[in-house]
Scaffold this motif. Structure first.
Motif, mmCIF file in Angstrom:
data_model
loop_
_atom_site.group_PDB
_atom_site.id
_atom_site.type_symbol
_atom_site.label_atom_id
_atom_site.label_comp_id
_atom_site.label_asym_id
_atom_site.label_seq_id
_atom_site.Cartn_x
_atom_site.Cartn_y
_atom_site.Cartn_z
ATOM 1 N N UNK A 125 0.791 -1.227 0.000
ATOM 2 C CA UNK A 125 0.000 0.000 0.000
ATOM 3 C C UNK A 125 0.817 1.266 0.000
ATOM 4 N N UNK A 126 2.148 1.158 0.120
ATOM 5 C CA UNK A 126 3.032 2.324 0.234
ATOM 6 C C UNK A 126 2.410 3.375 1.159
ATOM 7 N N UNK A 127 2.209 3.008 2.414
ATOM 8 C CA UNK A 127 1.445 3.864 3.329
ATOM 9 C C UNK A 127 2.158 5.163 3.681
ATOM 10 N N UNK A 128 1.353 6.183 3.968
ATOM 11 C CA UNK A 128 1.842 7.460 4.493
ATOM 12 C C UNK A 128 1.656 7.419 5.997
ATOM 13 N N UNK A 129 2.758 7.595 6.738
ATOM 14 C CA UNK A 129 2.760 7.382 8.186
ATOM 15 C C UNK A 129 3.601 8.441 8.883
ATOM 16 N N UNK A 130 3.397 8.548 10.188
ATOM 17 C CA UNK A 130 4.379 9.236 11.020
ATOM 18 C C UNK A 130 5.602 8.342 11.136
ATOM 19 N N UNK A 163 -0.393 -4.218 2.912
ATOM 20 C CA UNK A 163 -0.825 -3.166 3.829
ATOM 21 C C UNK A 163 -1.836 -2.238 3.180
ATOM 22 N N UNK A 164 -2.540 -1.493 4.036
ATOM 23 C CA UNK A 164 -3.420 -0.431 3.580
ATOM 24 C C UNK A 164 -2.626 0.850 3.376
ATOM 25 N N UNK A 165 -3.331 1.958 3.157
ATOM 26 C CA UNK A 165 -2.644 3.222 2.851
ATOM 27 C C UNK A 165 -2.057 3.932 4.067
ATOM 28 N N UNK A 166 -2.353 3.478 5.270
ATOM 29 C CA UNK A 166 -1.854 4.170 6.461
ATOM 30 C C UNK A 166 -2.767 5.314 6.850
ATOM 31 N N UNK A 167 -2.418 6.528 6.425
ATOM 32 C CA UNK A 167 -3.222 7.709 6.783
ATOM 33 C C UNK A 167 -4.607 7.638 6.149
ATOM 34 N N UNK A 168 -5.626 7.901 6.972
ATOM 35 C CA UNK A 168 -7.010 7.981 6.499
ATOM 36 C C UNK A 168 -7.812 8.708 7.563
ATOM 37 N N UNK A 169 -8.400 9.831 7.193
ATOM 38 C CA UNK A 169 -9.170 10.626 8.165
ATOM 39 C C UNK A 169 -10.577 10.031 8.262
ATOM 40 N N UNK A 170 -10.819 9.273 9.314
ATOM 41 C CA UNK A 170 -12.114 8.622 9.506
ATOM 42 C C UNK A 170 -12.313 8.303 10.971
ATOM 43 N N UNK A 171 -13.507 7.801 11.300
ATOM 44 C CA UNK A 171 -13.804 7.393 12.668
ATOM 45 C C UNK A 171 -13.385 5.945 12.882
#
Length: 262
Positions: A125-130, A163-171
C-alpha cells in the motif's frame, strides 16, 4: 426700642405653629420597594445591570491546536527516527504535510511515504505514516515476523507485507460506540496489515483461523501476539467482525503506558 422688641416677641408667639417651622420640599409618592419588609440578616444588593451577567463565562483565548499539530516531532526526534529507518534499510521519502479540510484534527506534520519496511520487504500500500509508526513496523518485522516465518516448514523467507494506505481521516470502526472517536489512522499513527508474502509462493492472509491447526494459524497467532510489543493497540481476528481480515496496529498514547491487545 424695648417696647418695639416686646411687641415683636408678642406677635411671633401668637402665630400658628405651622408658620413658625421652616418650609419643607414637597414629599414624593411612596415607593413600594421602600416600604417592603427586609428579612432579618438579609443584605440588600443592587440589581444586575445586565441580564447576561448570570450567563456562563465565555471561553477566552485562541482555540486549542489541532491534534496532528500536537503530535509534531521535534527536529532532533524526527532526525533520529529517520536515521534509524535508514540504518534498518527501510525505503521511504518525506512528503508534504497532510491535513483534511473537513476535520481540523486530522493530519500529519512530518509524513513519510514508506515503500519498503526492510530490505527485500516492500509494503503493497506504500502507506503514508508518522516516522514513529514506520519504525515500530520495521522493528516488529525484523525482530518477530522474519524469525517466525523462518520456523515454518521449509523455512520460507518473508518477502512483503500486504498493507493499507496508512493515513485515512475517519472514525474508528467496529467499536460499537454511540459516539465514535477519531481513528488513529487520521494522525498517521496506524497501519493495517492484511497479509504476509513468503518466497515459497504461499501468502498468509489475515483471516479467522481458530482451530485450523496448521502452520498458517501458528504464524498469524505469532504475528498478532508479538505486535503488542511494538504497538500500543492490536486488533485483528477475534477482536470484532470489522477486523477479521486485517491486523490494525497503532501507537496511540495512553495513560500509564496501557496497551490494548485483542
Amino acid at each position: 426700642m424695648i417696647r418695639a422688641a416686646a411687641l415683636l416677641t408678642a406677635v411671633v408667639l401668637t402665630l400658628p405653629a405651622a408658620a413658625q417651622e421652616a418650609p419643607r420640599p414637597p414629599e414624593r409618592p411612596a415607593d413600594p420597594a421602600d416600604t417592603a419588609p427586609v428579612e432579618s440578616g438579609a443584605v440588600e444588593t443592587a440589581p444586575a445591570a445586565d441580564a447576561t451577567a448570570d450567563a456562563a463565562p465565555q471561553p477566552f483565548g485562541p482555540p486549542a491546536p489541532p491534534v496532528w499539530f500536537t503530535l509534531r516531532e521535534s527536529d532532533a526526534r524526527h532526525d533520529a527516527c529517520r536515521l534509524a529507518l535508514t540504518v534498518l534499510g527501510a525505503g521511504f521519502r518525506p512528503v508534504p504535510p497532510v491535513t483534511d479540510p473537513d476535520n481540523r484534527d486530522c493530519g500529519i506534520a512530518r509524513p513519510l511515504q514508506v515503500t519498503r519496511i526492510l530490505p527485500g520487504i516492500p509494503l503493497s500500500g506504500e502507506p503514508v505514516l508518522r516516522c514513529d509508526t514506520a519504525l515500530s513496523l520495521a522493528l516488529w518485522t525484523r525482530d518477530f515476523l522474519i524469525p517466525a516465518a523462518a520456523t515454518l516448514p521449509d523455512a520460507p523467507r518473508l518477502t512483503g507485507l500486504e498493507t493499507g494506505p496508512g493515513y485515512s481521516c475517519r472514525e474508528r470502526v467496529g467499536t460499537g460506540d454511540a459516539d465514535p472517536k477519531p481513528s488513529e489512522h487520521g494522525y498517521g499513527n496506524a497501519i493495517d496489515v492484511m497479509g504476509f508474502r513468503l518466497d515459497d509462493g504461499d501468502p498468509v492472509p489475515v483471516q479467522p483461523r481458530q482451530g485450523d491447526g496448521d502452520p498458517a494459524e501458528s504464524f498469524q497467532r505469532a504475528a498478532q501476539g508479538t505486535a503488542c510489543l511494538m504497538f500500543t493497540t492490536v486488533l485483528g481476528p477475534g477482536s470484532n467482525a470489522a477486523h477479521d481480515d486485517h491486523l490494525h496496529l497503532d501507537i496511540a498514547a495512553r495513560n500509564g503506558g496501557w496497551r490494548l491487545c485483542e
